[in-house]
Design an enzyme around this catalytic site. Structure first.
Site, PDB file in Angstrom:
ATOM      1  N   ILE A  42      44.360  33.645  33.971  1.00 31.39           N
ATOM      2  CA  ILE A  42      43.114  33.813  34.412  1.00 31.39           C
ATOM      3  C   ILE A  42      42.374  33.316  33.076  1.00 31.39           C
ATOM      4  O   ILE A  42      41.126  32.847  33.245  1.00 31.39           O
ATOM      5  CB  ILE A  42      42.565  35.214  35.209  1.00 31.39           C
ATOM      6  N   HIS A 112      56.362  40.051  32.605  1.00 35.24           N
ATOM      7  CA  HIS A 112      55.977  38.792  32.882  1.00 35.24           C
ATOM      8  C   HIS A 112      56.280  37.771  31.887  1.00 35.24           C
ATOM      9  O   HIS A 112      56.239  38.319  30.591  1.00 35.24           O
ATOM     10  CB  HIS A 112      54.357  38.578  33.279  1.00 35.24           C
TER      11      HIS A 112
HETATM   12  P1  AMP Z   1      50.031  40.288  28.208  1.00 34.24           P
HETATM   13  O1  AMP Z   1      49.249  40.640  26.793  1.00 34.24           O
HETATM   14  O2  AMP Z   1      51.434  39.548  28.045  1.00 34.24           O
HETATM   15  O3  AMP Z   1      50.337  41.616  28.973  1.00 34.24           O
HETATM   16  O4  AMP Z   1      49.266  39.414  29.130  1.00 34.24           O
HETATM   17  C1  AMP Z   1      48.665  39.490  30.189  1.00 34.24           C
HETATM   18  C2  AMP Z   1      48.107  38.161  30.913  1.00 34.24           C
HETATM   19  O5  AMP Z   1      47.788  38.428  32.070  1.00 34.24           O
HETATM   20  C3  AMP Z   1      46.801  37.673  29.836  1.00 34.24           C
HETATM   21  O6  AMP Z   1      46.952  36.257  29.422  1.00 34.24           O
HETATM   22  C4  AMP Z   1      45.652  37.669  30.868  1.00 34.24           C
HETATM   23  O7  AMP Z   1      44.903  36.597  30.640  1.00 34.24           O
HETATM   24  C5  AMP Z   1      46.257  37.616  32.109  1.00 34.24           C
HETATM   25  N1  AMP Z   1      45.763  38.190  33.468  1.00 34.24           N
HETATM   26  C6  AMP Z   1      45.256  39.491  33.620  1.00 34.24           C
HETATM   27  N2  AMP Z   1      44.660  39.442  34.748  1.00 34.24           N
HETATM   28  C7  AMP Z   1      44.938  38.471  35.530  1.00 34.24           C
HETATM   29  C8  AMP Z   1      44.789  37.994  36.701  1.00 34.24           C
HETATM   30  N3  AMP Z   1      43.896  38.583  37.738  1.00 34.24           N
HETATM   31  N4  AMP Z   1      45.124  36.623  37.121  1.00 34.24           N
HETATM   32  C9  AMP Z   1      45.821  35.839  36.262  1.00 34.24           C
HETATM   33  N5  AMP Z   1      46.200  36.394  34.967  1.00 34.24           N
HETATM   34  C10 AMP Z   1      45.723  37.584  34.745  1.00 34.24           C
END
Ligand code: AMP
Length: 135
Positions: A42, A112
């Protein structure tokens, strides 16, 4: 080889990726199969920034490695490669990142993998790419 389940936080079913998997929140899907779902981040940090998540309740990379059945682990990592390939990233290359726990910068506690592509990444390790990072 069996791996003991790591000490970790409990899986929270209200996390944002669990909600996406249940269809409660939208996503810009790029791939789905029985093991994985991939969608655009996002808040992209590169021209291509896609997340690949397993279809299961795994908090982190270590939790996934310890608890997921072998076919899930293989299917998930093959999906990561397929997504990068299908996005056209193979010829120029790409970066994959899995943040683990607070020191790793993990914000969403559903395992992820980030796929970054479309430009040269800084060679510096230990940081997420920056939006204006030209290499
Ligand atoms: P992390 O720091 O590895 O946990 O990264 C989490 C990622 O999830 C970040 O890059 C956010 O921008 C992404 N994120 C959070 N909410 C969403 C969403 N609803 N759709 C897509 N990506 C998201």
């Amino acid at each position: 080889m069996s791996v003991d389940a790591p000490m970790t936080v409990a899986y929270d079913r209200s996390n944002v990726f669990a909600r996406i998997l249940r269809g409660e929140l939208p996503c810009k899907k790029v791939h789905e199969d029985e093991f994985s779902l991939a969608f655009h981040d996002i808040a992209p940090l590169a021209p291509v920034h896609v997340l690949v998540i397993p279809k299961g309740e795994y908090v982190s990379q270590a939790d996934f490695g310890a608890k997921a059945p072998p076919e899930m682990i293989v299917g998930f990592w093959r999906a990561v490669s397929k997504v990068a390939h299908d996005l056209g990233l193979d010829p120029e290359g790409y970066r994959i990142v899995a943040n683990h726990g607070p020191n790793g910068g993990q914000l969403v506690f559903h395992f992820h993998v980030h796929i970054f592509g479309g430009r040269t990444m800084s060679h510096a390790m230990g940081s997420m790419p920056k939006p204006d990072d030209a290499g």
